[in-house]
Scaffold this motif. Structure first.
Motif, PDB file in Angstrom:
ATOM      1  N   GLU A 105       0.836  -1.206   0.000  1.00  0.00           N
ATOM      2  CA  GLU A 105       0.000   0.000   0.000  1.00  0.00           C
ATOM      3  C   GLU A 105       0.868   1.252   0.000  1.00  0.00           C
ATOM      4  N   MET A 106       1.917   1.251   0.811  1.00  0.00           N
ATOM      5  CA  MET A 106       2.794   2.421   0.893  1.00  0.00           C
ATOM      6  C   MET A 106       3.541   2.635  -0.418  1.00  0.00           C
ATOM      7  N   LEU A 107       3.965   1.552  -1.048  1.00  0.00           N
ATOM      8  CA  LEU A 107       4.668   1.680  -2.328  1.00  0.00           C
ATOM      9  C   LEU A 107       3.749   2.204  -3.424  1.00  0.00           C
ATOM     10  N   GLN A 108       2.495   1.771  -3.425  1.00  0.00           N
ATOM     11  CA  GLN A 108       1.538   2.277  -4.413  1.00  0.00           C
ATOM     12  C   GLN A 108       1.386   3.794  -4.283  1.00  0.00           C
ATOM     13  N   GLU A 109       1.270   4.269  -3.051  1.00  0.00           N
ATOM     14  CA  GLU A 109       1.147   5.718  -2.818  1.00  0.00           C
ATOM     15  C   GLU A 109       2.426   6.444  -3.202  1.00  0.00           C
ATOM     16  N   ALA A 110       3.569   5.861  -2.884  1.00  0.00           N
ATOM     17  CA  ALA A 110       4.844   6.499  -3.227  1.00  0.00           C
ATOM     18  C   ALA A 110       5.032   6.560  -4.735  1.00  0.00           C
ATOM     19  N   MET A 111       4.622   5.529  -5.438  1.00  0.00           N
ATOM     20  CA  MET A 111       4.764   5.501  -6.900  1.00  0.00           C
ATOM     21  C   MET A 111       3.885   6.575  -7.551  1.00  0.00           C
ATOM     22  N   LYS A 112       2.731   6.882  -6.955  1.00  0.00           N
ATOM     23  CA  LYS A 112       1.860   7.924  -7.487  1.00  0.00           C
ATOM     24  C   LYS A 112       2.505   9.301  -7.378  1.00  0.00           C
ATOM     25  N   GLN A 113       3.382   9.482  -6.403  1.00  0.00           N
ATOM     26  CA  GLN A 113       3.974  10.791  -6.154  1.00  0.00           C
ATOM     27  C   GLN A 113       5.257  11.028  -6.952  1.00  0.00           C
ATOM     28  N   PRO A 115       7.643  11.844 -10.126  1.00  0.00           N
ATOM     29  CA  PRO A 115       7.428  12.701 -11.301  1.00  0.00           C
ATOM     30  C   PRO A 115       7.059  11.867 -12.530  1.00  0.00           C
ATOM     31  N   LYS A 116       6.153  12.388 -13.318  1.00  0.00           N
ATOM     32  CA  LYS A 116       5.650  11.653 -14.484  1.00  0.00           C
ATOM     33  C   LYS A 116       6.646  11.662 -15.650  1.00  0.00           C
ATOM     34  N   ASN A 117       7.490  12.686 -15.730  1.00  0.00           N
ATOM     35  CA  ASN A 117       8.376  12.809 -16.882  1.00  0.00           C
ATOM     36  C   ASN A 117       9.683  12.025 -16.732  1.00  0.00           C
ATOM     37  N   GLN A 118       9.879  11.353 -15.603  1.00  0.00           N
ATOM     38  CA  GLN A 118      11.091  10.566 -15.394  1.00  0.00           C
ATOM     39  C   GLN A 118      10.737   9.085 -15.345  1.00  0.00           C
ATOM     40  N   PRO A 119      11.669   8.236 -15.769  1.00  0.00           N
ATOM     41  CA  PRO A 119      11.375   6.798 -15.691  1.00  0.00           C
ATOM     42  C   PRO A 119      11.281   6.357 -14.226  1.00  0.00           C
ATOM     43  N   ALA A 120      10.245   5.629 -13.920  1.00  0.00           N
ATOM     44  CA  ALA A 120      10.016   5.171 -12.549  1.00  0.00           C
ATOM     45  C   ALA A 120      10.603   3.778 -12.366  1.00  0.00           C
ATOM     46  N   PRO A 121      11.146   3.506 -11.188  1.00  0.00           N
ATOM     47  CA  PRO A 121      11.633   2.144 -10.927  1.00  0.00           C
ATOM     48  C   PRO A 121      10.453   1.181 -10.855  1.00  0.00           C
ATOM     49  N   SER A 122      10.741  -0.070 -11.084  1.00  0.00           N
ATOM     50  CA  SER A 122       9.658  -1.058 -11.038  1.00  0.00           C
ATOM     51  C   SER A 122       9.202  -1.260  -9.598  1.00  0.00           C
ATOM     52  N   LEU A 123       7.964  -1.659  -9.486  1.00  0.00           N
ATOM     53  CA  LEU A 123       7.390  -1.908  -8.165  1.00  0.00           C
ATOM     54  C   LEU A 123       8.128  -3.051  -7.474  1.00  0.00           C
ATOM     55  N   ARG A 124       8.544  -4.023  -8.239  1.00  0.00           N
ATOM     56  CA  ARG A 124       9.268  -5.171  -7.672  1.00  0.00           C
ATOM     57  C   ARG A 124      10.619  -4.733  -7.103  1.00  0.00           C
ATOM     58  N   ALA A 125      11.325  -3.873  -7.836  1.00  0.00           N
ATOM     59  CA  ALA A 125      12.624  -3.380  -7.362  1.00  0.00           C
ATOM     60  C   ALA A 125      12.450  -2.540  -6.109  1.00  0.00           C
TER      61      ALA A 125
END
Length: 163
Positions: A105-113, A115-125
Motif C-alpha cells: 500500500e505504501m509503495l503504491q502511494e509512493a509511486m503515485k507521487q 514525477p511523471k516525466n522521469q522513468p520510474a523504478p519497477s514496483l518489484r525493485a
C-alpha cells in the motif's frame, strides 16, 4: 573475558557506528530542509544510542581494568540513555513490522507521487529495496536492545564490585 562480554563490546561499537551515521545524515538533512520537530526528536533518540554506546565503552574499559574508574555520572547516564535507546529500538521495530505488513500500500502511494516525466523504478525493485532496508533497520534495533540489556547487567555487576 567471556563471549557475552565480547558480544557487548561488538554491539556497542556497531551501535555507535550505525547510529552515529544516522545522526550525521539527519543533521546534514536539517541543513537543507526546514527543521521539523519529528526529525529533531528522531535525532535526539538516535543520539541517545550514540551516547549510550560511548558510555558502554567506558564501562567496558572500567570492567576490564579496575584502575580506570568510571566518572560519577556514567552509571546514571547509562540508565537514562539506555531507556531512551530502548524506546528508539522499540519504535524502529514496531514501525518496521508495520511497514512490512503494509509495504504494498505504501509503495503504491509512493509511486503515485513520483514525477511523471522521469522513468520510474519497477514496483518489484522498490519492494525488494524497501524490504531489505526495513530488515536492516530492525536488525539494528534488535542489536540496540541486546546492547542495552547487556549494559544494564554489566552496570549492575560493576556496582556490586565497587560498593
Amino acid at each position: 573475558m567471556s563471549s557475552k562480554f565480547g558480544l557487548f563490546r561488538f554491539l556497542s561499537i556497531i551501535s555507535l557506528l550505525v547510529a552515529g551515521f544516522f545522526v550525521l545524515i539527519m543533521l546534514l538533512a536539517l541543513l537543507v530542509t526546514p527543521a521539523l520537530s519529528a526529525v529533531l526528536i528522531f535525532v535526539l533518540l538516535t543520539g541517545s544510542v550514540v551516547i549510550h554506546s560511548v558510555l558502554s565503552l567506558s564501562l567496558q574499559q572500567s570492567l576490564k581494568d579496575p584502575a580506570k574508574p568510571l566518572k560519577s555520572n556514567t552509571p546514571g547516564g547509562i540508565r537514562i540513555m539506555g531507556f531512551m535507546a530502548i524506546f528508539y529500538a522499540v519504535m524502529l521495530i514496531t514501525n518496521g513490522i508495520y511497514g512490512l505488513i503494509h509495504l504494498d500500500e505504501m509503495l503504491q502511494e509512493a509511486m503515485k507521487q513520483l514525477p511523471k516525466n522521469q522513468p520510474a523504478p519497477s514496483l518489484r525493485a522498490m519492494r525488494s529495496l524497501m524490504t531489505g532496508l526495513v530488515i536492516v533497520l530492525v536488525l539494528h534495533a534488535a542489536g540496540v536492545l541486546v546492547n542495552c540489556a547487556l549494559s544494564f547487567g554489566y552496570l549492575r555487576q560493576w556496582q556490586e564490585k565497587n560498593k
